[in-house]
Design a protein around this motif. Structure first.
Motif, PDB file in Angstrom:
ATOM      1  N   ALA A   1       0.839  -1.317  -0.001  1.00  0.00           N
ATOM      2  CA  ALA A   1      -0.089   0.105   0.049  1.00  0.00           C
ATOM      3  C   ALA A   1       0.892   1.249  -0.052  1.00  0.00           C
ATOM      4  CB  ALA A   1      -0.861  -0.040   1.153  1.00  0.00           C
ATOM      5  N   LEU A   2       1.758   1.314   0.902  1.00  0.00           N
ATOM      6  CA  LEU A   2       2.661   2.336   0.971  1.00  0.00           C
ATOM      7  C   LEU A   2       3.504   2.574  -0.416  1.00  0.00           C
ATOM      8  CD1 LEU A   2       3.629   4.578   2.797  1.00  0.00           C
ATOM      9  CD2 LEU A   2       5.433   3.042   3.679  1.00  0.00           C
ATOM     10  N   ALA A   3       4.035   1.235  -0.790  1.00  0.00           N
ATOM     11  CA  ALA A   3       4.497   1.572  -2.389  1.00  0.00           C
ATOM     12  C   ALA A   3       3.853   2.162  -3.406  1.00  0.00           C
ATOM     13  CB  ALA A   3       5.131  -0.053  -2.740  1.00  0.00           C
ATOM     14  N   GLN A   4       2.379   1.850  -3.511  1.00  0.00           N
ATOM     15  CA  GLN A   4       1.610   2.204  -4.382  1.00  0.00           C
ATOM     16  C   GLN A   4       1.400   3.808  -4.014  1.00  0.00           C
ATOM     17  OE1 GLN A   4      -2.157   0.239  -4.881  1.00  0.00           O
ATOM     18  NE2 GLN A   4      -3.286   2.302  -5.831  1.00  0.00           N
TER      19      GLN A   4
ATOM     20  N   ASN B   1       3.607   5.782  -3.365  1.00  0.00           N
ATOM     21  CA  ASN B   1       5.165   6.338  -4.095  1.00  0.00           C
ATOM     22  C   ASN B   1       5.166   6.381  -5.222  1.00  0.00           C
ATOM     23  OD1 ASN B   1       6.155   7.502  -1.322  1.00  0.00           O
ATOM     24  ND2 ASN B   1       6.526   5.376  -0.700  1.00  0.00           N
ATOM     25  N   GLU B   2       4.949   5.186  -5.757  1.00  0.00           N
ATOM     26  CA  GLU B   2       4.878   4.744  -7.285  1.00  0.00           C
ATOM     27  C   GLU B   2       4.290   5.561  -8.046  1.00  0.00           C
ATOM     28  OE1 GLU B   2       4.321   0.533  -7.590  1.00  0.00           O
ATOM     29  OE2 GLU B   2       6.457  -0.158  -6.612  1.00  0.00           O
ATOM     30  N   LYS B   3       2.819   5.813  -7.628  1.00  0.00           N
ATOM     31  CA  LYS B   3       1.757   6.624  -8.430  1.00  0.00           C
ATOM     32  C   LYS B   3       1.785   8.087  -7.986  1.00  0.00           C
ATOM     33  CE  LYS B   3      -0.718   2.646  -9.520  1.00  0.00           C
ATOM     34  NZ  LYS B   3      -1.948   2.260 -10.283  1.00  0.00           N
ATOM     35  N   GLY B   4       2.618   8.443  -7.124  1.00  0.00           N
ATOM     36  CA  GLY B   4       2.825  10.020  -6.883  1.00  0.00           C
ATOM     37  C   GLY B   4       1.762  10.386  -6.228  1.00  0.00           C
ATOM     38  N   TYR B   5       0.915   9.865  -5.364  1.00  0.00           N
ATOM     39  CA  TYR B   5      -0.360  10.331  -4.724  1.00  0.00           C
ATOM     40  C   TYR B   5       0.089  11.611  -3.915  1.00  0.00           C
ATOM     41  CZ  TYR B   5      -2.583   5.987  -5.751  1.00  0.00           C
ATOM     42  OH  TYR B   5      -3.213   4.847  -6.844  1.00  0.00           O
ATOM     43  N   ALA B   6       1.171  11.652  -3.280  1.00  0.00           N
ATOM     44  CA  ALA B   6       1.339  12.688  -2.229  1.00  0.00           C
ATOM     45  C   ALA B   6       2.152  13.911  -3.070  1.00  0.00           C
ATOM     46  CB  ALA B   6       2.339  12.138  -1.195  1.00  0.00           C
ATOM     47  N   ASP B   7       2.542  13.615  -4.204  1.00  0.00           N
ATOM     48  CA  ASP B   7       3.166  14.749  -5.287  1.00  0.00           C
ATOM     49  C   ASP B   7       2.314  15.891  -4.974  1.00  0.00           C
ATOM     50  OD1 ASP B   7       4.959  12.804  -5.684  1.00  0.00           O
ATOM     51  OD2 ASP B   7       4.709  12.777  -7.668  1.00  0.00           O
ATOM     52  N   ALA B   8       1.187  16.004  -5.403  1.00  0.00           N
ATOM     53  CA  ALA B   8       0.071  17.299  -5.304  1.00  0.00           C
ATOM     54  C   ALA B   8       0.472  18.212  -3.939  1.00  0.00           C
ATOM     55  CB  ALA B   8      -1.030  16.780  -5.577  1.00  0.00           C
TER      56      ALA B   8
END
Length: 66
Positions: free
Chosen positions: A26-29, A31-38
């Motif tokens: 779940a944590l890897a997802q 990071n990989e999908k950039g959910y927190a980038d915004a």
């Protein structure tokens, strides 16, 4: 798609929930999908949280944060 974003005056929590998978996945997802980038430019403290639910216990099995 992000499962949950919770914003308070001081913090932002980005959460991903998994059933039948691990909290690490779940944590890897996140990071990989950039959910927190915004939220990178936001002044609030950002937490990324991966949560796994147990099929047998029908409850939270494990959670990880970074």
């Amino acid at each position: 798609r992000i499962d949950l974003v919770l914003k308070t005056d001081k913090f932002i929590y980005v959460m991903e929930f998994k059933q039948g998978a691990t909290a690490e996945e779940a944590l890897a997802q996140i990071n990989e999908k950039g959910y927190a980038d915004a939220f990178a430019s936001d002044s609030r403290t950002l937490y990324k949280i991966g949560v796994s639910f147990s099929d047998e216990q029908r409850n939270i099995e494990r959670w990880l944060a970074e």
